[in-house]
Structures are given as structure tokens and as C-alpha cells.
Design an enzyme around this catalytic site. Structure first.
Site, PDB file in Angstrom:
ATOM      1  N   LYS A  18       5.747  -0.938 -13.696  1.00  0.00           N
ATOM      2  CA  LYS A  18       6.137  -2.324 -13.418  1.00  0.00           C
ATOM      3  C   LYS A  18       4.947  -3.248 -13.620  1.00  0.00           C
ATOM      4  CE  LYS A  18       3.760  -2.977  -9.428  1.00  0.00           C
ATOM      5  NZ  LYS A  18       2.724  -4.025  -9.216  1.00  0.00           N
ATOM      6  N   ASP A 143       6.316  -0.041  -2.883  1.00  0.00           N
ATOM      7  CA  ASP A 143       6.812  -0.241  -4.252  1.00  0.00           C
ATOM      8  C   ASP A 143       7.882   0.759  -4.656  1.00  0.00           C
ATOM      9  OD1 ASP A 143       5.205  -2.427  -4.728  1.00  0.00           O
ATOM     10  OD2 ASP A 143       3.664  -1.312  -5.828  1.00  0.00           O
TER      11      ASP A 143
END
EC number: 2.7.1.148
Length: 305
Positions: A18, A143
Site C-alpha cells: 500500500k 494496517d
């Protein structure tokens, strides 16, 4: 709970990295974490995990020398969590082929943990929903829920509370990972609001995403943690400047760093930027692409079963 499978049966999946389009730190929480608001975006740079049955326990191997393959590895912790939560007696062997650079601000460890949760949910036929997987993932790291969802998401709380937002317009991402080693915990400990010159305009970024306005998105990239990491590692600021000089629409540090990324409208432009950067810097340069889709569609993805 016992499962019988041929010992040569495997399951393979990919786990995407990401980048952060925005990252704002709002306050220090009573639990020691920080309250954040950030927009995260999946990219097609991915690790590959392959699962095989073994009689008992957990075994890991990886293609990266020196990477722990025991409880120090978040993917291993994910496997332990699944086995203990669901009282799984059979063993699992996990082969981790890493493409996401280590300690890069690209959520490589969290992506691998999400991959293990997704893989073992399928391997052991647990039938967990995406939300149930995210509850498990939040135990491992802030995350991990995003890495289970993928796509474009607004993350709040300590990063585990996710709201789907309009998908980022498709584009190419040029990544530059310098040699600097950055501790996320150190960055947050040393964050000082007074040192931040520009906070993200989350509302404006969300509006540009809804409009599919890539130039607008580029103009609103912002990450308050740059105030900490670039102050310690000025080469990151230099990489940002070079990225734009080489033709990127805009550039930002991802997460707590040290990786810098730049936006390019097409692959040809991205490859041109990457070639120029390789002549300027010793950083690891990678060209990737954004990925979007419905929740869970572009996160950890099973490719063979």
C-alpha cells in the site's frame, strides 16, 4: 479440528503493498497509540505466499536472507493466532516470497499477515467473513485490516477503522526506497504537531477521488510524518524533489517512510521517471500500478488452489 489433505496440495496467494495518499496524526490516545486519519491505496507490488500441510506446528521459509521466520515475523504470528483461536491441530508450512521491500512504509509485514489470515481461512475452511478476518487482523497490527480489504480506504482510529471511498483513478506509481532504516515506533514517538507545515485536507482529497481527478489527487498528497522522518533522513526529501524533477505529477513519503512514491499517468512516463531516478540515486526503484475494486477484491488474493 483435523483436516486431511494430500501432502502435495498447495494454496498460493498474493498480498499487495500500500501507499498513503494522506496521513494525518490527530491526537495521542490513552492506550499509547495515536489517533490518525489517512487514505490508503493498494498497489500491485505484491508478496507471494504458498501454503502446504505438515503434521504439526508452523514452519516458514523465505527468499530474503536474515528475515525472521519465527514469532518475530507478523505472518508467523498470524498463523499462530488462527491456530490458537480455532484450536487447529494440524500443521502448516508457509513459503513467503517477498517482493515488497522490508521496513519500507509499504505495509509489507501487514500484507503478509493479511495473506496468512486469508489463506488459512480458505485452507482450513473456517468460513470467516471479511469483517471477522479484520477483527483478527486488528489484533496483529493497525494496517492488517486495510491489507485485508485493499482498494482505496479512509482509515481512522489507530488505522483499523475503515471506510470505503471512491477508487483512486488508475495510474502508475514509481517507488524509491532508500537505504535508510526507519522505525515506525520511533517516528510516532518523535512526532511533534508544531513541526508540521501542512496537514492533509482529507475532505478535498475525498472530493477529488469522487471526481476521478488524478491531478487533483496529486495536488493534495500530504503526510505529516515527513516532518519527523525527513528531518532525520534528508535524503528522503532529496528523493521527493528528484521524483518531481524527473516528471512525476507529485511525490510523497509513504507511511513512516522511508519509501517515496511519485504518480505517473501511464507506464511509459513511469518507466521514464524510474530510469532517470536510477541515474541519480542508489535507492531501490520499482514501478507499480494502483489496484482498486470492491472490498476484499484486491487485497490478499488466492491465485492457485
Amino acid at each position: 479440528m483435523l483436516f486431511n489433505k494430500p501432502m502435495d496440495k498447495t494454496l498460493t496467494l498474493t498480498a499487495n503493498a500500500k501507499i498513503n495518499l494522506t496521513l494525518d496524526v490527530l491526537a495521542k490516545r490513552t492506550d499509547g497509540y495515536h489517533e490518525v486519519a489517512m487514505i490508503m491505496q493498494s498497489i500491485d507490488l505484491a508478496d507471494r505466499l504458498t501454503f502446504r500441510e505438515q503434521p504439526s506446528g508452523i514452519a516458514m521459509q523465505t527468499n530474503v536472507a536474515g528475515l525472521p521466520v519465527d514469532r518475530r515475523n507478523l505472518a508467523y504470528q498470524a498463523a499462530e493466532l488462527v491456530k490458537s483461536t480455532f484450536q487447529i491441530k494440524t500443521g502448516i508450512h508457509i513459503e513467503l516470497n517477498k517482493e515488497i521491500p522490508l521496513s519500507a512504509g509499504l505495509a509489507g509485514g501487514s500484507a503478509d499477515a493479511a495473506g496468512v489470515l486469508t489463506g488459512l481461512n480458505s485452507w482450513w475452511k473456517l468460513g470467516l467473513t471479511l469483517d471477522e478476518l479484520c477483527d483478527l487482523g486488528a489484533v496483529l497490527g493497525s494496517d492488517v485490516p486495510f491489507c485485508l480489504h485493499g482498494g482505496t480506504m479512509l482509515a481512522t482510529g489507530r488505522g483499523e477503522l475503515l471506510t470505503p471511498v471512491a477508487a483512486m483513478p488508475p495510474c502508475y506509481i514509481v517507488l524509491a526506497k532508500p537505504a535508510a532504516s526507519v522505525s515506525t515506533a520511533w517516528v510516532y514517538r518523535n512526532y511533534r504537531p508544531g513541526a508540521v507545515e501542512v496537514h492533509p485536507d482529507t475532505a478535498a482529497m475525498l472530493a477529488f477521488l469522487r471526481q476521478a481527478d488524478l491531478a487533483g489527487v496529486a495536488g493534495k498528497l500530504a503526510n505529516v510524518l515527513e516532518s519527523v522522518t525527513i528531518a532525520r533522513h534528508p535524503e528522503i526529501g532529496q528523493l521527493k524533489a528528484w521524483m518531481v524533477q524527473c516528471g512525476a505529477m507529485a511525490s510523497l513519503m509513504s507511511g513512516s517512510g522511508p519509501t517515496v512514491f511519485g504518480l505517473a499517468a501511464d507506464r511509459e512516463e513511469a518507466e521514464s521517471i524510474a530510469a532517470k531516478l536510477r541515474n541519480l540515486s542508489n535507492a531501490q526503484i520499482i514501478v507499480a500500478k494502483t489496484v482498486g475494486g470492491m472490498r476484499g477484491e484486491n487485497a490478499a488474493k488466492i491465485i492457485t488452489n
